[in-house]
Design an enzyme around this catalytic site. Structure first.
Site, mmCIF file in Angstrom:
data_model
loop_
_atom_site.group_PDB
_atom_site.id
_atom_site.type_symbol
_atom_site.label_atom_id
_atom_site.label_comp_id
_atom_site.label_asym_id
_atom_site.label_seq_id
_atom_site.Cartn_x
_atom_site.Cartn_y
_atom_site.Cartn_z
ATOM 1 N N ASP A 1 -11.373 11.052 2.328
ATOM 2 C CA ASP A 1 -10.076 11.280 2.989
ATOM 3 C C ASP A 1 -9.194 12.274 2.232
ATOM 4 O O ASP A 1 -8.419 11.898 1.356
ATOM 5 C CB ASP A 1 -9.353 9.937 3.152
ATOM 6 C CG ASP A 1 -8.150 10.043 4.076
ATOM 7 O OD1 ASP A 1 -7.584 11.148 4.217
ATOM 8 O OD2 ASP A 1 -7.762 9.017 4.652
ATOM 9 N N HIS B 1 -5.020 12.576 4.256
ATOM 10 C CA HIS B 1 -3.734 11.927 4.007
ATOM 11 C C HIS B 1 -2.866 12.710 3.023
ATOM 12 O O HIS B 1 -1.676 12.453 2.908
ATOM 13 C CB HIS B 1 -3.944 10.494 3.482
ATOM 14 C CG HIS B 1 -4.431 10.434 2.063
ATOM 15 N ND1 HIS B 1 -5.685 10.813 1.678
ATOM 16 C CD2 HIS B 1 -3.804 10.048 0.919
ATOM 17 C CE1 HIS B 1 -5.824 10.642 0.375
ATOM 18 N NE2 HIS B 1 -4.693 10.190 -0.109
ATOM 19 N N HIS C 1 1.499 11.743 0.397
ATOM 20 C CA HIS C 1 1.592 12.398 -0.907
ATOM 21 C C HIS C 1 2.521 13.604 -0.949
ATOM 22 O O HIS C 1 2.749 14.153 -2.025
ATOM 23 C CB HIS C 1 0.215 12.852 -1.376
ATOM 24 C CG HIS C 1 -0.724 11.727 -1.680
ATOM 25 N ND1 HIS C 1 -0.312 10.547 -2.265
ATOM 26 C CD2 HIS C 1 -2.054 11.595 -1.506
ATOM 27 C CE1 HIS C 1 -1.354 9.754 -2.412
ATOM 28 N NE2 HIS C 1 -2.415 10.364 -1.955
ATOM 29 N N ASP D 1 -1.019 5.560 -2.080
ATOM 30 C CA ASP D 1 -2.320 5.088 -1.585
ATOM 31 C C ASP D 1 -2.329 3.569 -1.473
ATOM 32 O O ASP D 1 -2.732 3.010 -0.451
ATOM 33 C CB ASP D 1 -3.448 5.524 -2.543
ATOM 34 C CG ASP D 1 -3.675 7.027 -2.510
ATOM 35 O OD1 ASP D 1 -3.453 7.641 -1.455
ATOM 36 O OD2 ASP D 1 -4.069 7.581 -3.560
ATOM 37 N N HIS E 1 -18.293 -25.307 -26.399
ATOM 38 C CA HIS E 1 -19.001 -26.175 -27.345
ATOM 39 C C HIS E 1 -19.632 -25.422 -28.506
ATOM 40 O O HIS E 1 -20.360 -25.994 -29.294
ATOM 41 C CB HIS E 1 -20.096 -26.972 -26.639
ATOM 42 C CG HIS E 1 -19.668 -27.643 -25.381
ATOM 43 N ND1 HIS E 1 -19.824 -27.057 -24.126
ATOM 44 C CD2 HIS E 1 -19.065 -28.840 -25.160
ATOM 45 C CE1 HIS E 1 -19.360 -27.862 -23.207
ATOM 46 N NE2 HIS E 1 -18.878 -28.955 -23.788
#
Ligand code: FES
Ligand code: FE
Length: 448
Positions: free
Chosen positions: A212, A215, A221, A366, A111
């Site tokens: 982490d 991993h 990876h 990931d 408006h």
């Protein structure tokens, strides 16, 4: 029954049990816990809005989020920054629908109520005729957040009772400086924020960046790391780091460091950025500013509670924007030393695009893990199995051999920092206000 509806405070506190090394994965999927997170975590803590270099000039703005609350982040004429709720108080439409830009004013498209750069309501169509001159515009601006910055990063907080940003960050600043304070001129963001959606809970991402390193050497990876080994380097010299720390910090923050392993790290940022960061005048300046110990950190994965993560060294910064318990928007940008040569800035950009971006080789590893876990957790039986979080709890110590600050420390591959983050999560989720949050006892987890 506690504030979460389905769960009592005692039940929430019992969801993470460091002694048995078990925790309850319902924290990732439960809708009532998620609604409580928006109230007790996102609406009370300091949340990152981006970098000052995103809005250098008066009127520059970006839109951002504090949890699921949309906000507008605007550079003011006096160079200060305002953050206000992106919600028109007439009927609730977004005041600003663009991602970023420069504006003298913001006009609601529903408006036509118009707001100045600071978010004050300044103009209302047909004001005299429709409101009879009785509308008190000063009362109807959007809610303003507290705003503070730390070495270029902008933070906002809705809670007037929260401590200042400096106190809230505490010892995590020491680790943030590895990325933010290597040179006198500080950092600048490579233009643009990449945004994409991952169907997973925000805590998977936050926890991984807090804690982490485990991993990195697995299928997650390893192939990406091997692909990054330059042709003239003997591939057998590239091994996952075995020298480093996992650090539990106060206020739910956490990080982990890779030390003295530039070879592994080079596979992620490439030889030129590695050379820039580990030798020559930029390295020497970093040694002078940060000390030898921090200048020799090759990678520092960090989460600033709740949802700001970064990898110092790679310099990808990300905000995990929650979208219900089962989804996030990932917002990322890359920081570079302001005084780095253009060639190094370009190389940095190329390597973060190759590794940590929507199409990045590590990012996809990931994201795939997080999505898969989230999907498994939709099962009734799967939700009712406990997860293991005991790694490193038998060898953790309050003494840090590197002399770095933190509450407790463990070997590179540990979940000490994750345990710290989740314990803080249970405590802040059950604390009714900042007085109670201040009373949370923060101590080395090993000392218990
Ligand atoms: Fe914004 Fe009506 S909702 S002017
Ligand atoms: Fe990863």
């Amino acid at each position: 029954v506690g504030a979460a509806g389905a769960y009592s405070d005692a039940q929430i506190l019992a969801m993470v049990d460091e002694k048995s090394g078990k925790f309850d994965p319902k924290i990732y999927v439960d809708e009532s816990l998620y609604r409580l997170e928006l109230e007790r975590i996102f609406a009370r803590t300091w949340v990152c809005m981006g970098h000052e270099s995103h809005i250098p000039n008066s009127g520059d703005f970006t839109t951002a989020y504090i949890g699921e609350d949309p906000v507008v982040v605007v550079r003011q004429k006096d160079a200060s920054i305002r953050v206000f709720l992106n919600q028109c108080q007439h009927r609730g439409m977004r005041i600003c629908r663009a991602d970023s830009g420069n504006a003298k004013a913001f006009t609601c498209t529903y408006h036509g109520w118009a707001y100045n750069q600071g978010g004050d309501l300044v103009s209302v169509p047909m004001e005299k005729e429709a409101f009879g001159g009785c509308l008190n515009k000063a009362e109807w601006g959007p809610k303003q957040a507290r705003v503070e910055t730390y070495k270029g990063l902008i933070f906002a907080n809705w809670d007037a009772d929260a401590p200042g940003l400096d106190e809230y960050l505490g010892d995590v600043k020491f680790y943030m400086d590895i990325m933010l304070d290597r040179c006198e001129a500080g950092t600048e963001a490579i233009p643009g924020i990449q945004k994409w959606v991952i169907p997973c809970n925000w805590k998977f991402a936050a926890e991984q960046f807090a804690s982490d390193a485990y991993h990195a050497g697995t299928t997650s990876h390893l192939s990406g790391i091997m692909a990054g080994v330059p042709e003239d380097v003997d591939i057998t010299q590239v091994a996952p780091p075995t020298d480093g720390l996992n650090v539990h910090l106060e206020n739910g923050h956490g990080c982990g460091l890779f030390l003295r392993n530039p070879m592994f790290y080079m596979t992620i940022v490439g030889p030129k950025v590695t050379e820039y960061l580990t030798t020559g005048p930029a390295y020497e300046e970093a040694v002078r500013r940060l000390g030898q110990g921090r200048a020799d950190v090759n990678l520092c994965h960090t989460n600033v509670f709740p949802n700001l993560s970064f990898l110092a060294g790679i310099n990808t910064v990300r905000m995990w924007q929650p979208r219900g318990p089962n989804e996030i928007e990932v917002w990322t940008f890359t920081l570079v030393d302001k005084t780095a040569p253009q060639e190094i800035k370009d190389e940095w950009r190329r390597h973060t695009s190759r590794t940590f971006s929507a199409g990045g080789v590590f990012e996809q590893d990931d994201g795939e893990n997080w999505c898969d876990i989230q999907q498994v957790l939709q099962g009734h039986v799967a939700q009712n199995q406990k997860f293991n979080i005991e790694m490193g709890s038998h060898t953790v110590t309050a003494d840090n051999p590197e002399g770095f600050p933190g509450l407790s420390f463990a070997y590179t591959y540990s979940e000490e920092s994750a345990r710290g983050m989740y314990r803080y999560w249970t405590q802040i989720m059950t604390a009714p206000d900042w007085d109670a949050i201040r009373r949370i006892e923060q101590q080395p987890l090993a000392a218990e």
